[in-house]
Design an enzyme around this catalytic site. Structure first.
Site, PDB file in Angstrom:
ATOM      1  N   SER A   1       0.824  -1.201   0.000  1.00  0.00           N
ATOM      2  CA  SER A   1       0.000   0.000   0.000  1.00  0.00           C
ATOM      3  C   SER A   1       0.864   1.259   0.000  1.00  0.00           C
ATOM      4  O   SER A   1       1.841   1.346   0.735  1.00  0.00           O
ATOM      5  CB  SER A   1      -0.887  -0.017   1.249  1.00  0.00           C
ATOM      6  OG  SER A   1      -1.696   1.122   1.283  1.00  0.00           O
TER       7      SER A   1
ATOM      8  N   ILE B   1       4.068  11.239   3.313  1.00  0.00           N
ATOM      9  CA  ILE B   1       2.906  11.515   2.473  1.00  0.00           C
ATOM     10  C   ILE B   1       1.735  11.964   3.348  1.00  0.00           C
ATOM     11  O   ILE B   1       1.097  12.958   3.050  1.00  0.00           O
ATOM     12  CB  ILE B   1       2.501  10.247   1.665  1.00  0.00           C
ATOM     13  CG1 ILE B   1       3.708   9.652   0.921  1.00  0.00           C
ATOM     14  CG2 ILE B   1       1.352  10.567   0.705  1.00  0.00           C
ATOM     15  CD1 ILE B   1       4.397  10.551  -0.044  1.00  0.00           C
ATOM     16  N   GLY B   2       1.471  11.216   4.396  1.00  0.00           N
ATOM     17  CA  GLY B   2       0.392  11.624   5.298  1.00  0.00           C
ATOM     18  C   GLY B   2      -0.972  11.173   4.823  1.00  0.00           C
ATOM     19  O   GLY B   2      -1.968  11.889   4.963  1.00  0.00           O
ATOM     20  N   LEU B   3      -1.025   9.971   4.254  1.00  0.00           N
ATOM     21  CA  LEU B   3      -2.310   9.350   3.887  1.00  0.00           C
ATOM     22  C   LEU B   3      -3.123  10.173   2.901  1.00  0.00           C
ATOM     23  O   LEU B   3      -4.359  10.232   2.997  1.00  0.00           O
ATOM     24  CB  LEU B   3      -3.148   9.069   5.140  1.00  0.00           C
ATOM     25  CG  LEU B   3      -2.605   7.972   6.055  1.00  0.00           C
ATOM     26  CD1 LEU B   3      -3.460   7.851   7.301  1.00  0.00           C
ATOM     27  CD2 LEU B   3      -2.557   6.637   5.325  1.00  0.00           C
TER      28      LEU B   3
ATOM     29  N   CYS C   1       0.606   3.994  10.640  1.00  0.00           N
ATOM     30  CA  CYS C   1       1.113   5.095   9.819  1.00  0.00           C
ATOM     31  C   CYS C   1       1.802   6.115  10.704  1.00  0.00           C
ATOM     32  O   CYS C   1       1.183   6.685  11.600  1.00  0.00           O
ATOM     33  CB  CYS C   1      -0.007   5.786   9.039  1.00  0.00           C
ATOM     34  SG  CYS C   1       0.627   7.165   8.069  1.00  0.00           S
TER      35      CYS C   1
ATOM     36  N   THR D   1       6.502   1.307   8.126  1.00  0.00           N
ATOM     37  CA  THR D   1       7.802   1.992   8.105  1.00  0.00           C
ATOM     38  C   THR D   1       8.363   2.230   9.508  1.00  0.00           C
ATOM     39  O   THR D   1       7.623   2.434  10.461  1.00  0.00           O
ATOM     40  CB  THR D   1       7.682   3.353   7.402  1.00  0.00           C
ATOM     41  OG1 THR D   1       6.590   4.077   7.978  1.00  0.00           O
ATOM     42  CG2 THR D   1       7.439   3.175   5.923  1.00  0.00           C
TER      43      THR D   1
ATOM     44  N   GLY E   1       8.905  -5.135   3.945  1.00  0.00           N
ATOM     45  CA  GLY E   1      10.035  -4.363   4.439  1.00  0.00           C
ATOM     46  C   GLY E   1      11.294  -4.623   3.638  1.00  0.00           C
ATOM     47  O   GLY E   1      11.993  -5.592   3.896  1.00  0.00           O
TER      48      GLY E   1
END
Lengths: 251, 312, 312, 251
Positions: free
Chosen positions: C28, C78-80, C138, C201, C251
């Site tokens: 994703s 990015i921040g969704l 996230c 991450t 990963g």
């Protein structure tokens, strides 16, 4: 003491199944004994690759290596005149002074344990020591340098596990009826253990060269420590060659 | 801090009143007891040396193989191999003194609070130890090490006990394998720590795709090298914000630019680890490159940039 | 599981009764909603696709710069960014269906349990969603995201609520930025999770040594790429030991060897993330290389090697 | 649509202070418009380097880049015949069809924003469009390609911030009294904003090319998103060129 330098590939050829000989031109003044190794930085790999010195002269160093992973795979594809960052003169090496002129050395190698014995044999013969070289391989396609040892002047015996050339069996099968004053051995752990056991029984002392996954190759990280009868020793710095009296295979 | 030396640019930094000529310290476990590197260059050019992690009793460490390679990194499972604090003091430090005139950072590990205190006290008596680095973050031993570094209370209890027993500055070396590094650093500061060192190794694993077997004998082990630097910079940044004591930055430093990045994040000094293993001249090269980079970037005094990313 | 296809070697794997032709799923956030990659190759060769993280409402995400480069890795903030679940269903999925016949993995993010449930339920109604991947990890949003993934109780509460509201298998995507990944995975399993996905991450930071400024706008952000693979392999290994449900490994996977390593550690399937960003053909190359590597290593059936490093 | 391929460096020369021109030989059939960019993989760096296309023909592509970091530093040292993995044909590019023969375009570049305007100018002139090129630099040592624009047939005006050559000041100082039907602009953000503001006041529409730190360069990661009057757009995929009506500098 070792040094870091830039070396240029002047030869990189396949000499047996997955086995390559590479010649690296550059300063060799830090190589002081046969059985030492060099540590090669490869593009795209973090750790260096430690490879034993097969032979050297004033212009460069010859190594023989087997393709066993991604690093040696990449090495095998490097072209002539590629430049590499290499540490040389690593490890203690064999003691060529252990024998006097007229005495006989057994030089026992298995697979890619054979190369460091080549310069050793040359040095021993130079000193007037007789050399019986016992070179063990799995099968004929993997044999290399038997002729080179003969040409140096060593009495050379090849063993293969499957009997496809020479004596069928292990190096110990050739060794058990042989007479010699001292031995030098380099090869996989089971072979070192078998040779050490046999020679101890025969009452003959010698020197064994070990290998291990190394971090640095020069004694800083303790990545390749080994228990000996004299305490913990670093294979890369205190070895890779240990005297048969120090070695213990009990651990 | 004496200000008599005039140098341009000025590389000096200070750790709890101890002035270093430059911020570059080889990290514990990657430089032995230092003297072997004296074959290659004059190790007095270093800011200091962090000694091999030392325990009360001698330790052989973990079985081989102890090393696995990663992309831009290395996994090690040494397991605190060392001859024990008495032999370190009797045999190793005298050898170091023959080639090195500066103070060192003693790195102390243990399996109980008593262990830590015992070993730290022995180093505390020595004139040429600058600070005590208390390692509560070794991932390669059971029943100690990292366990003390994973909870604020446990970290604080080790810190307070060592602090009560010793006179020298106590720096706590923390594990990055935690949810909240800030709370652990704060707990150490509250317990009297004079400084924080981070990060120790991440916990990583390699499996050989050819055989399906774990590469190092312990399976999971300590992962370091340039690959981990972004985690180290992040944690140094976070902890600098949260504590008043100095932070020593460690993790993947390989170049002078890396030193500057870590200091901008908040490091008062840095430790160079894995880089020593692939290039024995790594620290020397960094120390020689630093003034050139400082000039290129217009930095006159290195200590001025500590934590500046927080204000940029 | 039907066993009618005969292939040699056999790349099929299974996730909660859903059979995939191979274990390779673009992760994703690195593959958009898939259809743009159909310009380059037939994306039906993929095992499945994990869709861009979707929230209840549309989100622009974080200010630029959102990207920093690392050694063997990338930091993203990015921040969704996403158009919100309704637009995803109305506009994005129809475009994907024109070029892709398989089921997808819906990736669901939120800022409250209600958010998660709302968005998950919308995907749960769709026939071409195979599993629901619930992202509680996230690092790039405040007041949600990773906060739910840092404590077992919080993770379990999201999991239980989604599970109660949906019929499809629920896979929890976990954060590696924790002290004890096993306890969080176990809590999710106990709360009904059908699978675990890890790792999201690491939290990392880059500072520009030339300017002293943080490179991405948020400072700390999500760090991925080959650099983090050893941490991912370690966590997959640990969690495989601790839970009975399948683990999807993510990963730093870039090669067929990486896929094998992750599956030996315990992954039932894998997601390929950052590699898609530097080579749009990354997943295709891996899928083509896998059978060759399997033959070279003597692996007849890929599903046989799952977790084999635990027994080697 | 873009493609990935291997390209060989046939030229890599310094043409101004820290500014280099590189010629990459290889397939260019995927480059469809001036203003597109290519994305270059460099040895030792994880992310690709996006660089705008200066010009291209059937044999290869020309780029002009400035050394601003470690990646471009490495690029500047690459030797002829080095092979690089490159994605080409990225981004939308400028609309050369926005003007008819006989109309006039202002082509406005700042620093390393100048290169993509070169092929644009060539294409516009080919269509019979008159081109006024306004090229802004900080100082004389940084100027490049002013003569090349002239030689194509564009009326070329140079501005420098310090007045060391051409008009002293910014590109807007040259632009404000100029007459043109449409503009194309590429340069740093403050310049884009100033040009956009001026031209909006003049009632002239145009196209602006943006740059950003990118993750992938082909629309997958949302690393370079920008708010426009038509919603969120990806600079790498929906741009880098946006029509002046879409652009908003308020955010």
């Amino acid at each position: 003491m070792y040094k870091k330098g830039i070396y240029e590939i002047s030869e990189n050829v396949c000499i047996a199944d997955k086995v390559y000989r590479m010649r690296l031109d550059g300063f060799t003044g830090d190589i002081t004994a046969p059985g030492q190794f060099i540590n090669i930085q490869l593009p795209g790999f973090y750790l260096r690759r430690p490879i034993s010195v097969c032979d050297w002269d004033e212009k460069g160093v010859t190594i023989i290596y087997k393709v066993v992973g991604d690093g040696t795979e990449l090495m095998s594809g490097l072209e002539k005149s590629t430049k590499l960052d290499v540490l040389t003169g690593l490890g203690n090496g064999f003691d060529v002074g252990a024998l006097k002129s007229g005495q006989t050395a057994a030089v026992i190698g298995g697979g890619v344990g054979v190369p460091p014995l080549y310069a050793l044999t040359r040095k021993l013969l130079d000193r007037g020591v007789s050399v019986k070289a016992v070179l063990g391989f799995n099968e004929e396609s993997q044999i290399f340098y038997d002729r080179e040892f003969s040409e140096l002047g060593a009495e050379t015996i090849v063993t293969t596990v499957d009997g496809s050339r020479g004596i069928k069996g292990f190096v110990t099968d050739a060794l058990k009826d042989m007479s010699f004053d001292h031995y030098y051995c380099c090869g996989p752990m089971p072979m070192l253990k078998a040779v050490h056991g046999l020679c101890t029984d025969l009452g003959i002392e010698g020197e064994l060269s070990f290998e291990a996954r190394m971090g640095c190759g020069f004694g800083a990280c303790m990545g390749c420590s080994m228990e000996t009868r004299n305490g913990t020793r670093r294979i890369c710095k205190d070895g890779p060659v240990f005297r048969s009296e120090e070695v213990s295979f009990d651990a | 801090m004496p200000d008599t030396k005039i140098s341009c640019p000025d590389l000096r930094v200070e750790l709890s009143g101890w002035e270093l000529d430059n911020p570059v310290i080889p990290a514990s476990g990657t430089f032995g007891f230092g003297y072997e590197f004296a074959d290659f260059y004059d190790i007095n050019i270093l800011g200091s040396i962090a000694l091999k992690g030392t325990t009360r009793e001698a330790r052989y460490g973990n079985p081989l193989p102890r090393i696995a390679e990663c992309r831009e990194g290395i996994i090690n499972a040494i397991g605190l191999q060392n001859p024990g604090v008495e032999k370190v003091i009797e045999e190793e430090l005298p050898r170091l003194r023959q080639v090195y005139r500066k103070k060192s950072v003693a790195n102390v590990s243990g399996f109980s609070i008593d262990d830590y205190v015992y070993t730290a006290k022995r180093f505390d008596e020595l004139e040429d130890i600058g600070i005590l680095e208390i390692n509560i973050s070794c991932p390669n031993v059971h029943g100690g090490g990292m366990a003390f570094g994973q909870e604020p209370e446990a970290a604080a209890s080790v810190c307070a006990a060592v602090k009560a027993a010793c006179h020298k500055p106590v720096y706590m070396k923390l594990s990055p394998n935690v949810t909240d590094i800030v709370s652990i650093a704060r707990a150490c500061e509250d317990a009297g720590a004079d400084g924080i060192v981070l990060i120790n190794t991440l916990l990583g694993m390699r499996i050989d795709p050819r055989t399906g077997r774990k590469i190092v004998s312990t399976g999971a082990a300590g992962f370091s090298g340039p690959a981990v630097k972004p985690v180290a910079v992040r944690m140094v940044y976070q902890v600098y914000d949260a504590v008043k004591v100095p932070v020593i930055g460690v993790g993947g430093i390989e170049t002078a630019d890396d030193v500057l990045e870590m200091m901008y994040a908040g490091a008062a000094a840095v430790e160079v680890g894995a880089a020593n293993l692939i290039d024995p001249y790594a620290c020397k090269n960094i120390i020689e490159e630093l003034p050139r980079r400082m000039e290129a970037y217009g930095i006159a005094r290195l200590s001025d940039i500590i934590g500046r990313a927080h204000r940029a």
